[in-house]
Design a protein around this motif. Structure first.
Motif, PDB file in Angstrom:
ATOM      1  N   ASN A 105       0.830  -1.211   0.000  1.00  0.00           N
ATOM      2  CA  ASN A 105       0.000   0.000   0.000  1.00  0.00           C
ATOM      3  C   ASN A 105       0.863   1.260   0.000  1.00  0.00           C
ATOM      4  O   ASN A 105       0.865   2.024   0.982  1.00  0.00           O
ATOM      5  N   PRO A 106       1.585   1.518  -1.086  1.00  0.00           N
ATOM      6  CA  PRO A 106       2.464   2.689  -1.133  1.00  0.00           C
ATOM      7  C   PRO A 106       1.700   4.015  -1.060  1.00  0.00           C
ATOM      8  O   PRO A 106       2.283   5.050  -0.761  1.00  0.00           O
ATOM      9  N   GLN A 107       0.388   3.980  -1.296  1.00  0.00           N
ATOM     10  CA  GLN A 107      -0.414   5.202  -1.206  1.00  0.00           C
ATOM     11  C   GLN A 107      -0.577   5.670   0.241  1.00  0.00           C
ATOM     12  O   GLN A 107      -0.896   6.827   0.492  1.00  0.00           O
ATOM     13  N   ILE A 108      -0.322   4.801   1.203  1.00  0.00           N
ATOM     14  CA  ILE A 108      -0.419   5.167   2.615  1.00  0.00           C
ATOM     15  C   ILE A 108       0.923   5.765   3.007  1.00  0.00           C
ATOM     16  O   ILE A 108       1.905   5.051   3.169  1.00  0.00           O
ATOM     17  N   LYS A 109       0.961   7.068   3.156  1.00  0.00           N
ATOM     18  CA  LYS A 109       2.211   7.780   3.438  1.00  0.00           C
ATOM     19  C   LYS A 109       2.643   7.644   4.887  1.00  0.00           C
ATOM     20  O   LYS A 109       3.815   7.625   5.202  1.00  0.00           O
TER      21      LYS A 109
END
Length: 187
Positions: free
Chosen positions: A169-173
């Motif tokens: 989940n790279p969108q979760i910073k």
């Protein structure tokens, strides 16, 4: 690097506590069997316990402690946000003065217990009840985050390692801060 301030419910620490620890625990049962032997049974994970210590210093130190104490008296769970560790829904279960308070110096200690129902013996065998799971494209499984859920709890509920879930989940910073309605890719 300057860390963000720790916060719980309506309270934000003016400076982060000096120490912060998290205890993870697995409950085990011991069953005796013949000839002096025994069998261990894994009863699953229990709640996480977050503890810390700190000081308020300078003019108004005791007033700052009283603000923290007023949040302790509110009762019920709240969101505990630590600048490094994952966010958790937690109960504020203990607040201690470590010395006689003075107007310009207060040493304190605190304890929070995670309230998440995603931990415990049922975590590995049952899907989350608060959030929803759904099929994505190409056979992906996605989870829609519900209020109070943590990435750690979601990983435990689906039997996925936290590091692996973060990688997927790279969108979760900020893995310590997820929001209701956000989609998390499980696989």
């Amino acid at each position: 690097m300057r860390l963000a301030a720790m916060r719980y419910k309506t309270y934000t620490w003016p400076h982060n506590p000096r120490t912060y620890t998290i205890d993870y625990e697995r409950k085990m049962a011991v069953h005796k069997v013949p000839f002096g032997r025994y069998h261990l049974q894994d009863l699953g994970l229990t709640r996480r316990v977050m503890r810390g210590e700190g000081e308020f210093t300078g003019p108004g130190a005791y007033e700052e402690f009283k603000k923290l104490a007023s949040v302790f008296y509110l009762g019920g769970p709240g969101t505990l946000v630590h600048p490094v560790w994952q966010t958790a829904e937690a109960y504020f279960v203990e607040l201690r003065l470590r010395q006689e308070p003075r107007a310009d110096y207060v040493a304190y200690a605190f304890t929070f217990w995670e309230s998440s129902t995603e931990t415990g013996a049922a975590a590995s065998s049952a899907p989350l009840s608060a959030g929803t799971a759904g099929q994505g494209t190409a056979g992906e499984l996605r989870h829609t985050v519900a209020a109070g859920e943590t990435l750690w709890g979601i990983a435990a509920a689906y039997g996925v390692g936290l590091d692996e879930l973060i990688r997927r989940n790279p969108q979760i910073k900020d893995p310590s801060l997820i929001h209701p309605g956000e989609e998390v890719r499980i696989w």
